[in-house]
Design an enzyme around this catalytic site. Structure first.
Site, PDB file in Angstrom:
ATOM      1  N   CYS A   2       0.838  -1.195   0.000  1.00  0.00           N
ATOM      2  CA  CYS A   2       0.000   0.000   0.000  1.00  0.00           C
ATOM      3  C   CYS A   2       0.882   1.256   0.000  1.00  0.00           C
ATOM      4  O   CYS A   2       1.886   1.312   0.701  1.00  0.00           O
ATOM      5  CB  CYS A   2      -0.955   0.092   1.174  1.00  0.00           C
ATOM      6  SG  CYS A   2      -2.119  -1.260   1.273  1.00  0.00           S
ATOM      7  N   ARG A  27       4.130  -0.285  -4.707  1.00  0.00           N
ATOM      8  CA  ARG A  27       3.812  -0.804  -3.373  1.00  0.00           C
ATOM      9  C   ARG A  27       2.512  -1.595  -3.348  1.00  0.00           C
ATOM     10  O   ARG A  27       2.169  -2.214  -2.341  1.00  0.00           O
ATOM     11  CB  ARG A  27       3.708   0.346  -2.375  1.00  0.00           C
ATOM     12  CG  ARG A  27       4.968   1.151  -2.242  1.00  0.00           C
ATOM     13  CD  ARG A  27       4.795   2.258  -1.248  1.00  0.00           C
ATOM     14  NE  ARG A  27       4.597   1.760   0.091  1.00  0.00           N
ATOM     15  CZ  ARG A  27       5.570   1.471   0.942  1.00  0.00           C
ATOM     16  NH1 ARG A  27       6.816   1.653   0.589  1.00  0.00           N
ATOM     17  NH2 ARG A  27       5.297   1.012   2.145  1.00  0.00           N
ATOM     18  N   TRP A  75      -2.472  -2.773  -1.754  1.00  0.00           N
ATOM     19  CA  TRP A  75      -2.134  -4.187  -1.864  1.00  0.00           C
ATOM     20  C   TRP A  75      -3.029  -4.883  -0.854  1.00  0.00           C
ATOM     21  O   TRP A  75      -2.897  -4.686   0.353  1.00  0.00           O
ATOM     22  CB  TRP A  75      -0.660  -4.426  -1.545  1.00  0.00           C
ATOM     23  CG  TRP A  75      -0.227  -5.833  -1.804  1.00  0.00           C
ATOM     24  CD1 TRP A  75       0.157  -6.364  -2.997  1.00  0.00           C
ATOM     25  CD2 TRP A  75      -0.119  -6.892  -0.848  1.00  0.00           C
ATOM     26  NE1 TRP A  75       0.491  -7.686  -2.844  1.00  0.00           N
ATOM     27  CE2 TRP A  75       0.324  -8.046  -1.533  1.00  0.00           C
ATOM     28  CE3 TRP A  75      -0.379  -6.997   0.522  1.00  0.00           C
ATOM     29  CZ2 TRP A  75       0.539  -9.273  -0.907  1.00  0.00           C
ATOM     30  CZ3 TRP A  75      -0.166  -8.214   1.146  1.00  0.00           C
ATOM     31  CH2 TRP A  75       0.288  -9.328   0.436  1.00  0.00           C
ATOM     32  N   ASN A 101      -1.929   2.056   5.655  1.00  0.00           N
ATOM     33  CA  ASN A 101      -1.049   0.971   5.229  1.00  0.00           C
ATOM     34  C   ASN A 101      -0.707   0.180   6.480  1.00  0.00           C
ATOM     35  O   ASN A 101      -0.256   0.754   7.467  1.00  0.00           O
ATOM     36  CB  ASN A 101       0.219   1.569   4.603  1.00  0.00           C
ATOM     37  CG  ASN A 101       1.310   0.539   4.392  1.00  0.00           C
ATOM     38  OD1 ASN A 101       1.029  -0.639   4.214  1.00  0.00           O
ATOM     39  ND2 ASN A 101       2.549   0.971   4.401  1.00  0.00           N
ATOM     40  N   GLY A 102      -0.930  -1.137   6.448  1.00  0.00           N
ATOM     41  CA  GLY A 102      -0.642  -1.967   7.619  1.00  0.00           C
ATOM     42  C   GLY A 102      -1.801  -2.919   7.875  1.00  0.00           C
ATOM     43  O   GLY A 102      -2.614  -3.166   6.982  1.00  0.00           O
ATOM     44  N   GLU A 486      18.083 -17.231  -7.222  1.00  0.00           N
ATOM     45  CA  GLU A 486      17.634 -15.896  -7.625  1.00  0.00           C
ATOM     46  C   GLU A 486      17.097 -15.914  -9.066  1.00  0.00           C
ATOM     47  O   GLU A 486      16.082 -15.280  -9.363  1.00  0.00           O
ATOM     48  CB  GLU A 486      18.795 -14.901  -7.475  1.00  0.00           C
ATOM     49  CG  GLU A 486      18.530 -13.490  -7.947  1.00  0.00           C
ATOM     50  CD  GLU A 486      17.367 -12.785  -7.252  1.00  0.00           C
ATOM     51  OE1 GLU A 486      16.822 -13.315  -6.270  1.00  0.00           O
ATOM     52  OE2 GLU A 486      16.976 -11.714  -7.729  1.00  0.00           O
ATOM     53  N   LYS A 490      13.349 -14.798 -10.044  1.00  0.00           N
ATOM     54  CA  LYS A 490      13.057 -13.747 -11.029  1.00  0.00           C
ATOM     55  C   LYS A 490      12.084 -14.279 -12.068  1.00  0.00           C
ATOM     56  O   LYS A 490      11.123 -13.628 -12.421  1.00  0.00           O
ATOM     57  CB  LYS A 490      14.327 -13.265 -11.748  1.00  0.00           C
ATOM     58  CG  LYS A 490      15.246 -12.331 -11.028  1.00  0.00           C
ATOM     59  CD  LYS A 490      14.718 -10.954 -10.755  1.00  0.00           C
ATOM     60  CE  LYS A 490      13.989 -10.877  -9.459  1.00  0.00           C
ATOM     61  NZ  LYS A 490      14.698 -10.492  -8.281  1.00  0.00           N
ATOM     62  N   GLU A 493       8.474 -14.916 -10.611  1.00  0.00           N
ATOM     63  CA  GLU A 493       7.682 -13.764 -10.164  1.00  0.00           C
ATOM     64  C   GLU A 493       7.228 -12.870 -11.312  1.00  0.00           C
ATOM     65  O   GLU A 493       6.181 -12.236 -11.210  1.00  0.00           O
ATOM     66  CB  GLU A 493       8.406 -12.952  -9.087  1.00  0.00           C
ATOM     67  CG  GLU A 493       9.600 -12.175  -9.545  1.00  0.00           C
ATOM     68  CD  GLU A 493      10.259 -11.384  -8.415  1.00  0.00           C
ATOM     69  OE1 GLU A 493       9.561 -10.867  -7.549  1.00  0.00           O
ATOM     70  OE2 GLU A 493      11.502 -11.299  -8.415  1.00  0.00           O
ATOM     71  N   HIS A 509      19.239 -36.110  -5.543  1.00  0.00           N
ATOM     72  CA  HIS A 509      18.537 -36.499  -4.322  1.00  0.00           C
ATOM     73  C   HIS A 509      17.032 -36.282  -4.443  1.00  0.00           C
ATOM     74  O   HIS A 509      16.331 -36.217  -3.434  1.00  0.00           O
ATOM     75  CB  HIS A 509      19.108 -35.735  -3.122  1.00  0.00           C
ATOM     76  CG  HIS A 509      20.555 -36.033  -2.907  1.00  0.00           C
ATOM     77  ND1 HIS A 509      20.983 -37.214  -2.354  1.00  0.00           N
ATOM     78  CD2 HIS A 509      21.669 -35.334  -3.228  1.00  0.00           C
ATOM     79  CE1 HIS A 509      22.320 -37.220  -2.324  1.00  0.00           C
ATOM     80  NE2 HIS A 509      22.751 -36.094  -2.863  1.00  0.00           N
ATOM     81  N   LYS A 608       6.150  -4.244  -3.801  1.00  0.00           N
ATOM     82  CA  LYS A 608       7.588  -4.174  -3.625  1.00  0.00           C
ATOM     83  C   LYS A 608       8.020  -4.186  -2.163  1.00  0.00           C
ATOM     84  O   LYS A 608       8.926  -4.898  -1.775  1.00  0.00           O
ATOM     85  CB  LYS A 608       8.137  -2.920  -4.303  1.00  0.00           C
ATOM     86  CG  LYS A 608       9.649  -2.927  -4.302  1.00  0.00           C
ATOM     87  CD  LYS A 608      10.212  -2.139  -5.426  1.00  0.00           C
ATOM     88  CE  LYS A 608      11.704  -2.296  -5.504  1.00  0.00           C
ATOM     89  NZ  LYS A 608      12.137  -3.606  -5.986  1.00  0.00           N
TER      90      LYS A 608
END
Ligand code: F6R
Length: 613
Positions: A2, A27, A75, A101-102, A486, A490, A493, A509, A608
């Site tokens: 948010c 955000r 968000w 926000n929260g 990583e 990438k 996402e 394994h 983000k």
């Protein structure tokens, strides 16, 4: 998570809020909303979906002669991403609005209590209780009502409140969610979750701390502690980012622009901190005395997501060169496990934003247990940098693409600097090796810069036969194992292709059972200390008809006997491979995602800055 924007001042408020929201859309982009006060009335526009939909709804109201207002980009946490759940949320009278926000953790019981008192709710959000709770306490003093409401609330919140009965002021409160004021003598006073929203108007900012309340007016502001009730004198920080840094500068996406900014980001992180003649590293803001350094017998690295991958690389570096045992933890696990920490354990958070809720909670716990805290962070003045004993800034500039790229390679550069610093202070490496490694670090930015355009072209071509795959494996050994993780992150996402990263030696394994012609494997195989082992693992994949992309060292003709799809990189010191090998992994994810028509800068379901647990 948010984005919040607020403004009161001489400019027309709607364009200021929309520009701020555009700069904070990373955000969250589930819905957006705006409210402003015009002729004594609050006028609210809200829309589900991205900001562009809100802008279409606002239409001519962009020129509304209003000078105070709030905006929000969401968000979703509580309640679906619908217009009804979009902020701002109003009280029953419609004269008071709240953006948030929260997470209000006790919202359910508050909601039931307020419903019993006759309040009517129109959304499923936790935020709406705040508007009604403030209304419940409101007589003629908004600040007093906000204070009473806050005293009842549990959870994390950055709040903006506007009441038609106090038409010249915004009230803001912060507890565990970021909030920053922008101040400008001529333009007025600004409120935002993050700095990029303020950059077009001012570089003078004030970071609010937890349990502080701010009153914003066109001609100034006041900040009070909610604990003592007293006014607080706050430091004004000047930010050295400029508005253009948060623009696309001709690139199609922020992500691509930020990948191409990596050489500069590395240079900015390294320069001035390492003497090119001697290799000596200086980190003046690190906050460690000689006694602290002598005391350290273990290091915890705490981070989330991509930053956690940087921590995994650093473990190899620090253990090898500084000879100190390192534990790496995902912050959301770290904070809830039985930690064995004391003052000899140095705890380091790694975070682009400096606001990630789990990472922040992790360093708070370690600090309480007596550990020294350092944060490796990209945002000046962010909460982590203010709570840590010392900081190593990454100087990557604002990162807007939701998928972290330049922040990651700058974290690697900062962590390598830190490794050299420790190794030199503890004298675990020779002067010669210190100089050699320092020069390799200084030189890597130039290598990345030279290779980027070629890599982009080659990879665009290569992905033609891979972009429609459903699954992908990324493998690497040693220092390159975290880069495999990583690369997989990438890809998943931003392209929504299922991808996993594995340590090459771990394949047999279990995961090797997945290998067939539909499961491409990207293997990182530089000619380093574990090269032969890595090649054996690749042969095992080939023997099972796996499709293979290899990323390896220029001149290694053996790779072409394994597969046609080879991306070559120049030979550098093996310690620098994680920085170099990240670049093709990022470009591959970018090329596949754009080919699939995905929104790479704003992937679905993501935000983000993850400021909730
Ligand atoms: C992935 C990504 C995230 C972040 C993570 C931590 O591309 O960006 O995984 O790395 O949310 O964020 P920071 O570094 O801000 O603590």
């Amino acid at each position: 998570m948010c984005g919040i924007v607020g403004y009161c001042g001489s400019r027309r408020v709607v364009p200021v809020i929309l520009e701020g929201l555009r700069r904070l859309e990373y955000r969250g982009y589930d819905s957006a909303g705006i409210v402003y006060l015009q002729d004594g009335k609050l006028i609210k526009h809200r829309s589900e979906g991205k900001l562009s939909r809100l802008e279409a709804i606002i239409g001519d109201a962009i020129i509304a002669p209003a000078h105070i207002g709030l905006g929000h980009t969401r968000w979703a946490t509580h309640g679906a991403p619908t217009t009804a759940n979009a902020h701002p949320h109003s009280d029953c009278s419609g004269n008071l609005v709240v953006i948030h926000n929260g997470i209000i953790e006790n919202y359910h019981s508050l909601r039931e209590e307020l419903k019993d008192k006759g309040h009517i709710f129109t959304s499923q959000t936790d935020t709406e209780v705040l508007a009604h709770l403030i209304e419940e306490y409101l007589e003629n003093d908004l600040v007093a009502a906000v204070k009473k409401a806050i005293a009842r609330v549990e959870g994390s919140y950055a709040l903006g409140v506007l009441w038609a009965g106090m038409p010249d002021a915004l009230v803001a409160v912060r507890n565990q969610s970021p909030l920053v004021l922008g101040v400008s003598e001529h333009e007025g006073t600004f409120l935002a979750s993050d700095i990029p929203a303020l950059l077009p108007y001012t570089k003078e900012v004030i970071f609010m701390d937890d349990m502080e309340l701010a009153i914003l007016k066109a001609d100034g502001h006041q900040i009070f502690s909610l604990v003592t009730g007293l006014p607080v004198e706050k430091k004004v920080t000047t930010i050295d980012w400029n508005p253009a840094m948060a623009e696309k500068a001709g690139f199609k996406h922020f992500m691509l622009k930020e990948i191409f900014e990596e050489p500069q980001a590395i240079t900015n992180t390294v320069s001035g901190r390492i003497n090119p003649e001697t290799g000596e590293v200086v980190l003046p803001e690190i906050g460690l005395t000689a006694a602290d350094l002598a005391d350290i017998d273990r290091i915890f690295l705490v981070a989330c997501g991509t930053s956690w991958h940087a921590a995994l690389v650093a473990k190899y570096w620090i253990e090898k060169y500084a000879n100190i045992p390192v534990e790496v933890d995902i912050a959301s696990e770290f904070r809830y496990r039985h930690l064995l920490i004391n003052k000899r354990v140095l705890t380091i958070s790694i975070s682009q934003s400096g606001e990630t809720a789990d990472t922040l909670a992790g360093i708070r716990i370690a600090k309480e247990m007596g550990a020294k805290i350092i944060t490796i962070c990209n945002v000046v003045g962010s909460t982590m940098t203010r709570e840590a004993h010392g900081t190593v800034y990454t100087h990557a500039g604002p990162e807007i693409g939701v998928a972290s790229t330049k922040a990651f390679v700058s974290q690697l550069a900062a962590l390598f600097l830190f490794t050299l610093y420790l190794a030199q202070k503890k004298q675990t490496i020779s002067r010669e090796l210190g100089l050699e490694l320092g020069q390799e670090l200084i030189g890597i930015a130039g290598v990345v810069e030279r290779e980027l355009p070629r890599l982009q072209k080659e990879i665009e071509h290569l992905i033609e036969s891979y972009y429609d795959c459903r699954d992908f494996l990324f493998v690497g050994r040693s220092l390159n194992y975290p880069i495999a993780l990583e690369g997989a992150l990438k890809l998943k996402e931003i392209s929504y292709i299922h991808a996993e990263g594995y340590a090459s030696g771990e394949l047999k394994h279990g995961p090797i059972a997945l290998i067939d012609k539909d499961m491409p494997v990207l293997a990182l195989v530089p000619q380093d200390e574990v090269y032969q082992k890595s090649i054996s693992n690749v042969e095992e994949i080939k023997a099972r008809q796996g499709r293979i992309i290899l990323i390896g060292t220029e001149g290694d003709s053996h790779l072409r006997t394994i597969t046609d799809d080879v991306i070559y990189l120049p030979k550098v010191h093996s310690a620098m491979n994680p920085i170099l090998y990240t670049i093709p992994a990022q470009l591959l994810a970018y090329a596949i995602a754009t080919k699939r028509g995905c929104d790479v800068d704003q992937p679905r379901n993501l935000a983000k800055s993850v400021t909730v647990e």
